[in-house]
Scaffold this motif. Structure first.
Motif, PDB file in Angstrom:
ATOM      1  N   ILE A   1       1.034  -1.217   0.047  1.00 16.77           N
ATOM      2  CA  ILE A   1      -0.011  -0.151   0.157  1.00 16.77           C
ATOM      3  C   ILE A   1       0.699   1.238   0.053  1.00 16.77           C
ATOM      4  N   ILE A   2       1.876   1.299   0.915  1.00 13.37           N
ATOM      5  CA  ILE A   2       2.826   2.285   0.865  1.00 13.37           C
ATOM      6  C   ILE A   2       3.745   2.574  -0.526  1.00 13.37           C
TER       7      ILE A   2
ATOM      8  N   VAL B   1       3.175   5.772  -2.935  1.00 12.53           N
ATOM      9  CA  VAL B   1       4.546   6.659  -3.353  1.00 12.53           C
ATOM     10  C   VAL B   1       4.453   6.632  -4.842  1.00 12.53           C
ATOM     11  N   SER B   2       4.090   5.579  -5.448  1.00 14.12           N
ATOM     12  CA  SER B   2       4.229   5.630  -6.888  1.00 14.12           C
ATOM     13  C   SER B   2       3.097   6.403  -7.478  1.00 14.12           C
ATOM     14  N   TYR B   3       1.876   6.452  -6.829  1.00 10.08           N
ATOM     15  CA  TYR B   3       0.824   7.298  -7.494  1.00 10.08           C
ATOM     16  C   TYR B   3       1.301   9.073  -7.362  1.00 10.08           C
ATOM     17  N   LEU B   4       2.106   9.009  -6.327  1.00 14.31           N
ATOM     18  CA  LEU B   4       2.220  10.573  -6.063  1.00 14.31           C
ATOM     19  C   LEU B   4       3.422  10.973  -6.815  1.00 14.31           C
TER      20      LEU B   4
END
Length: 56
Positions: free
Chosen positions: A45-46, A50-53
């Motif tokens: 989930i983390i 991180v990849s989404y942001l």
């Protein structure tokens, strides 16, 4: 053809049924596995957040 298991064939009501010599049982709960799965899920989930942001 060789058969490596302990199963044997039994005829019941005209049908061939394969029966095991040992009794089956449900799985037992392994307590450390709960933490491994929880930590792995949290890390995924983390990582996805991180990849989404875009903060790599």
């Amino acid at each position: 053809m060789t058969q490596d298991s302990d199963d044997h064939r039994v005829v019941e009501n005209g049908e061939v049924v394969v029966k095991a010599n040992t009794e089956e049982r449900q799985a037992v709960e392994v307590r450390p596995m709960r933490y491994v799965l929880g930590i792995g899920l949290a890390l995924v989930i983390i990582g996805m957040a991180v990849s989404y942001l875009g903060v790599v």
